[in-house]
Scaffold this active site. Structure first.
Site, short mmCIF file in Angstrom:
data_model
loop_
_atom_site.label_atom_id
_atom_site.label_comp_id
_atom_site.label_asym_id
_atom_site.label_seq_id
_atom_site.Cartn_x
_atom_site.Cartn_y
_atom_site.Cartn_z
N GLN A 101 38.26 39.32 38.26
CA GLN A 101 38.00 37.99 37.67
C GLN A 101 36.79 38.07 36.74
O GLN A 101 36.44 37.09 36.12
CB GLN A 101 37.73 36.97 38.77
CG GLN A 101 38.89 36.81 39.74
CD GLN A 101 38.47 36.06 40.99
OE1 GLN A 101 38.46 34.84 41.04
NE2 GLN A 101 38.10 36.81 42.03
N HIS A 119 40.66 36.99 33.94
CA HIS A 119 39.98 35.90 33.23
C HIS A 119 39.51 36.30 31.84
O HIS A 119 38.64 35.65 31.27
CB HIS A 119 38.79 35.40 34.08
CG HIS A 119 39.22 34.70 35.34
ND1 HIS A 119 38.35 34.33 36.34
CD2 HIS A 119 40.45 34.30 35.75
CE1 HIS A 119 39.03 33.73 37.32
NE2 HIS A 119 40.30 33.72 36.99
N1 APR Z 1 28.51 42.08 46.86
C1 APR Z 1 29.60 41.41 47.29
N2 APR Z 1 29.72 40.07 47.24
C2 APR Z 1 28.69 39.37 46.74
C3 APR Z 1 27.51 39.99 46.30
C4 APR Z 1 27.43 41.41 46.37
N3 APR Z 1 26.35 42.09 45.95
N4 APR Z 1 26.67 39.02 45.84
C5 APR Z 1 27.30 37.86 46.01
N5 APR Z 1 28.52 38.04 46.55
C6 APR Z 1 29.56 37.06 46.86
C7 APR Z 1 29.08 35.67 47.19
O1 APR Z 1 28.77 35.56 48.56
C8 APR Z 1 30.31 34.81 46.81
O2 APR Z 1 31.20 34.68 47.90
O3 APR Z 1 30.34 36.89 45.66
C9 APR Z 1 30.99 35.64 45.71
C10 APR Z 1 30.96 35.01 44.33
O4 APR Z 1 31.71 33.84 44.35
P1 APR Z 1 31.95 32.95 43.03
O5 APR Z 1 30.64 32.74 42.32
O6 APR Z 1 32.76 31.77 43.44
O7 APR Z 1 32.76 33.94 42.10
P2 APR Z 1 34.33 34.21 41.98
O8 APR Z 1 34.99 34.15 43.30
O9 APR Z 1 34.46 35.46 41.18
O10 APR Z 1 34.78 32.99 41.10
C11 APR Z 1 35.96 33.06 40.35
O11 APR Z 1 35.22 31.23 38.96
O12 APR Z 1 33.09 30.84 38.22
C12 APR Z 1 34.41 31.06 37.80
O13 APR Z 1 35.38 32.25 36.01
C13 APR Z 1 34.42 32.36 37.04
O14 APR Z 1 35.64 34.39 37.46
C14 APR Z 1 34.90 33.37 38.07
C15 APR Z 1 35.80 32.53 38.97
#
Ligand code: APR
Length: 247
Positions: A101, A119
């Site tokens: 993503q 994305h």
């Molecule tokens: N390693 C693993 N996981 C991590 C780390 C790390 N170092 N740091 C943070 N996280 C976790 C957080 O706990 C959280 O659950 O990564 C996750 C990020 O979640 P989101 O910010 O919701 O990201 P994502 O799931 O990729 O969101 C999908 O939404 O914001 C839009 O377009 C954007 O592609 C993104 C989509």
């Protein structure tokens, strides 16, 4: 890092792997998450003011400038140990697909080959009217922000990312869905598994009988259902997983 014995044996017998990555994977390299990127002058703006086709139509320069700042940030970061572990893991399996993503190309920069970008890609630009690629030389040679599109008289250059309310690239999503329904092991790494439709992939894998492994320091919507939920960062857990495959 110690891994559960069952996880290692599931991996060693697996032939088909799907990996889903999200913002947490890149955050560990220093790419701010979508929410964190709204700092300074962008703080007062909502996601729908910055990442929708309507926002771009109404305020193209504001949106373009915000993406320029994010691009600048991405140019300054590098893949971490977790990205390189995924490159190594890819070489162990007959079928391996990495559906991300993230829009920053860090997986490709590390050397992953079988990557689908669900994305889009923040470093590329497309025409707002036709969706056709606009090359970087054209962007650089224009003094307008955003530059006019060479493909359509009313078109503007826009980042090649999927905005809220837009569909995911159909080929990328179809490949990821097919893999989710057919893999032996599915990893869900650094994603909250909240943003659809990408979030459905590990759940499809679960329903299809795959072993699902989550890597995330915090619990998510998937944690209770996953076979293994490793509360660790990607750069901690993935090198340990790659090492298991080496033995
Ligand atoms: N390693 C693993 N996981 C991590 C780390 C790390 N170092 N740091 C943070 N996280 C976790 C957080 O706990 C959280 O659950 O990564 C996750 C990020 O979640 P989101 O910010 O919701 O990201 P994502 O799931 O990729 O969101 C999908 O939404 O914001 C839009 O377009 C954007 O592609 C993104 C989509």
């Amino acid at each position: 890092m110690e891994l559960p014995a069952g996880l290692s044996s599931a991996l060693k017998t697996a032939k088909k792997i799907l990996v889903l990555t999200g913002a947490g994977m890149s955050a560990e390299s220093g790419v701010p998450t979508f929410r964190d990127a709204r700092t300074g002058m962008w703080k007062k703006l909502r996601p729908e003011d910055l990442a929708t086709p309507e926002a771009f139509r109404d305020h193209p320069k504001v949106v373009w400038d915000w993406y320029e700042e994010r691009r600048k940030n991405v140019r300054g970061v590098s893949p971490h140990a977790g990205h390189y572990a995924l490159v190594e893991m890819e070489q162990h399996f007959e079928h391996f697909l990495l559906a991300t993503q993230n829009v920053d190309s860090l997986h490709q920069q590390a050397g992953s080959k079988q990557v689908v970008e669900l994305h889009g890609n923040i470093m590329l630009s497309i025409c707002s009217e036709t969706g056709k690629r606009i090359d970087e030389e054209w962007i650089k040679s224009s003094t307008l922000r955003p530059p006019a599109s060479p493909h359509h008289p009313k078109g503007l250059a826009r980042p090649a990312v999927v905005w809220f309310g837009e569909s995911l690239p159909i080929d990328a999503m179809n490949r990821a869905m097919a893999s989710a329904g057919d893999c032996d092991v599915c990893f869900s790494i650094g994603t909250s598994t909240l943003v659809q439709p990408a979030a459905s992939l590990p759940f499809i894998a679960l329903d299809s009988g795959a072993t699902v492994i989550e890597i995330n320091p915090l619990p998510t919507a998937l944690s209770e259902k996953a076979h293994y939920s490793l509360q660790a960062t990607a750069a901690e857990a993935l090198p340990a997983i790659a090492a298991v495959l080496r033995d």
